[in-house]
Scaffold this motif. Structure first.
Motif, PDB file in Angstrom:
ATOM      1  N   LYS A 131       0.849  -1.200   0.000  1.00 55.15           N
ATOM      2  CA  LYS A 131       0.000   0.000   0.000  1.00 55.15           C
ATOM      3  C   LYS A 131       0.876   1.239   0.000  1.00 55.15           C
ATOM      4  O   LYS A 131       2.070   1.188   0.326  1.00 55.15           O
ATOM      5  CB  LYS A 131      -0.929   0.018   1.228  1.00 55.15           C
ATOM      6  N   SER A 132       0.278   2.361  -0.305  1.00 54.87           N
ATOM      7  CA  SER A 132       1.018   3.621  -0.340  1.00 54.87           C
ATOM      8  C   SER A 132       1.411   4.062   1.066  1.00 54.87           C
ATOM      9  O   SER A 132       0.812   3.649   2.063  1.00 54.87           O
ATOM     10  CB  SER A 132       0.165   4.711  -0.995  1.00 54.87           C
ATOM     11  N   VAL A 133       2.408   4.926   1.107  1.00 54.75           N
ATOM     12  CA  VAL A 133       2.847   5.499   2.382  1.00 54.75           C
ATOM     13  C   VAL A 133       1.688   6.239   3.032  1.00 54.75           C
ATOM     14  O   VAL A 133       1.472   6.138   4.252  1.00 54.75           O
ATOM     15  CB  VAL A 133       4.050   6.449   2.160  1.00 54.75           C
ATOM     16  N   GLU A 134       0.911   6.942   2.244  1.00 50.12           N
ATOM     17  CA  GLU A 134      -0.222   7.702   2.770  1.00 50.12           C
ATOM     18  C   GLU A 134      -1.249   6.775   3.412  1.00 50.12           C
ATOM     19  O   GLU A 134      -1.797   7.080   4.466  1.00 50.12           O
ATOM     20  CB  GLU A 134      -0.885   8.538   1.662  1.00 50.12           C
ATOM     21  N   TYR A 135      -1.510   5.638   2.775  1.00 47.94           N
ATOM     22  CA  TYR A 135      -2.458   4.673   3.332  1.00 47.94           C
ATOM     23  C   TYR A 135      -1.968   4.155   4.681  1.00 47.94           C
ATOM     24  O   TYR A 135      -2.724   4.082   5.645  1.00 47.94           O
ATOM     25  CB  TYR A 135      -2.662   3.498   2.362  1.00 47.94           C
ATOM     26  N   VAL A 136      -0.684   3.795   4.746  1.00 49.80           N
ATOM     27  CA  VAL A 136      -0.123   3.252   5.993  1.00 49.80           C
ATOM     28  C   VAL A 136      -0.166   4.323   7.081  1.00 49.80           C
ATOM     29  O   VAL A 136      -0.490   4.025   8.236  1.00 49.80           O
ATOM     30  CB  VAL A 136       1.306   2.717   5.764  1.00 49.80           C
ATOM     31  N   ARG A 137       0.125   5.567   6.724  1.00 47.92           N
ATOM     32  CA  ARG A 137       0.038   6.653   7.711  1.00 47.92           C
ATOM     33  C   ARG A 137      -1.383   6.776   8.244  1.00 47.92           C
ATOM     34  O   ARG A 137      -1.582   6.923   9.459  1.00 47.92           O
ATOM     35  CB  ARG A 137       0.458   7.981   7.082  1.00 47.92           C
ATOM     36  N   ARG A 138      -2.363   6.741   7.348  1.00 47.90           N
ATOM     37  CA  ARG A 138      -3.763   6.839   7.795  1.00 47.90           C
ATOM     38  C   ARG A 138      -4.143   5.634   8.648  1.00 47.90           C
ATOM     39  O   ARG A 138      -4.815   5.772   9.662  1.00 47.90           O
ATOM     40  CB  ARG A 138      -4.722   6.947   6.596  1.00 47.90           C
ATOM     41  N   PHE A 139      -3.709   4.455   8.244  1.00 51.53           N
ATOM     42  CA  PHE A 139      -4.039   3.227   8.963  1.00 51.53           C
ATOM     43  C   PHE A 139      -3.587   3.320  10.416  1.00 51.53           C
ATOM     44  O   PHE A 139      -4.321   2.953  11.327  1.00 51.53           O
ATOM     45  CB  PHE A 139      -3.371   2.030   8.272  1.00 51.53           C
ATOM     46  N   PHE A 140      -2.370   3.801  10.624  1.00 52.45           N
ATOM     47  CA  PHE A 140      -1.811   3.856  11.976  1.00 52.45           C
ATOM     48  C   PHE A 140      -1.946   5.226  12.640  1.00 52.45           C
ATOM     49  O   PHE A 140      -1.503   5.402  13.771  1.00 52.45           O
ATOM     50  CB  PHE A 140      -0.334   3.453  11.964  1.00 52.45           C
ATOM     51  N   GLY A 141      -2.558   6.182  11.944  1.00 49.04           N
ATOM     52  CA  GLY A 141      -2.739   7.513  12.526  1.00 49.04           C
ATOM     53  C   GLY A 141      -1.427   8.258  12.693  1.00 49.04           C
ATOM     54  O   GLY A 141      -1.228   8.952  13.694  1.00 49.04           O
ATOM     55  N   ILE A 142      -0.538   8.118  11.726  1.00 48.59           N
ATOM     56  CA  ILE A 142       0.777   8.765  11.790  1.00 48.59           C
ATOM     57  C   ILE A 142       0.735  10.057  10.987  1.00 48.59           C
ATOM     58  O   ILE A 142       0.369  10.064   9.811  1.00 48.59           O
ATOM     59  CB  ILE A 142       1.876   7.830  11.226  1.00 48.59           C
TER      60      ILE A 142
END
Length: 170
Positions: A131-142
């Motif tokens: 997944k994209s970096v943006e998706y992972v950031r949203r997933f973990f609230g980063i």
């Protein structure tokens, strides 16, 4: 104490919202935290066991998971039973949204349930894989702490990491 008595002993678990669940001892002993409590307190009273970091929603799901997996283990250990258990796990994870999945991980960790924790962590890994970096950031609230220029520089230096990324689910 006879084996029949041990099988029917009930333990009351209290979730963080004070909702109580009466479960068979075998189910409660699947929770490492509860098992350790009884090992350390053999004279424990019939008081409910407080599980302060576990919501009633998670506890209910985890109890059902334990019931199912105890039933699978009670049967033979054939590959068809193992396949049924894996299929059950897949359906359990499918039914969880991302926030519920993360909450279940915290609960499984608090309850010291290694197999459940491993399975849930693998589910998170599968959900964020490719997944994209943006998706992972949203997933973990980063929060993104790079400036646009810094991010562009990192992306340019590591172009390979951004190739062939799957579309985001949300």
């Amino acid at each position: 104490m006879s084996a029949a008595t041990a099988k029917t002993k009930k333990i009351v678990l209290r979730a963080d919202d004070n909702h109580e669940f009466e479960v068979d001892e075998a189910i409660a002993m699947e929770f490492g935290t509860v098992r350790t409590f009884f090992e350390d307190n053999p004279d424990a009273t019939e008081e409910p066991i407080p599980l302060l970091n576990v919501s009633s929603k998670c506890l209910s799901t985890i109890i059902e998971y334990c019931k199912s997996h105890l039933a699978f283990r009670a049967r033979d250990s054939s590959s068809s039973v193992e396949d049924e258990a894996k299929a059950y796990d897949v359906e359990l994870v499918k039914a969880l949204d991302n926030e519920s999945l993360k909450e279940m991980i915290l609960a499984a960790n608090y309850l010291n349930m290694k197999d459940l924790l491993d399975m849930l962590n693998q589910a998170v890994a599968d959900r964020i894989k490719n997944k994209s970096v943006e998706y992972v950031r949203r997933f973990f609230g980063i929060e993104n702490d790079y400036s646009p220029e810094e991010e562009a520089e990192v992306r340019a230096q590591n172009e390979w990491a951004f190739e062939g990324v799957d579309p985001d689910d949300d």
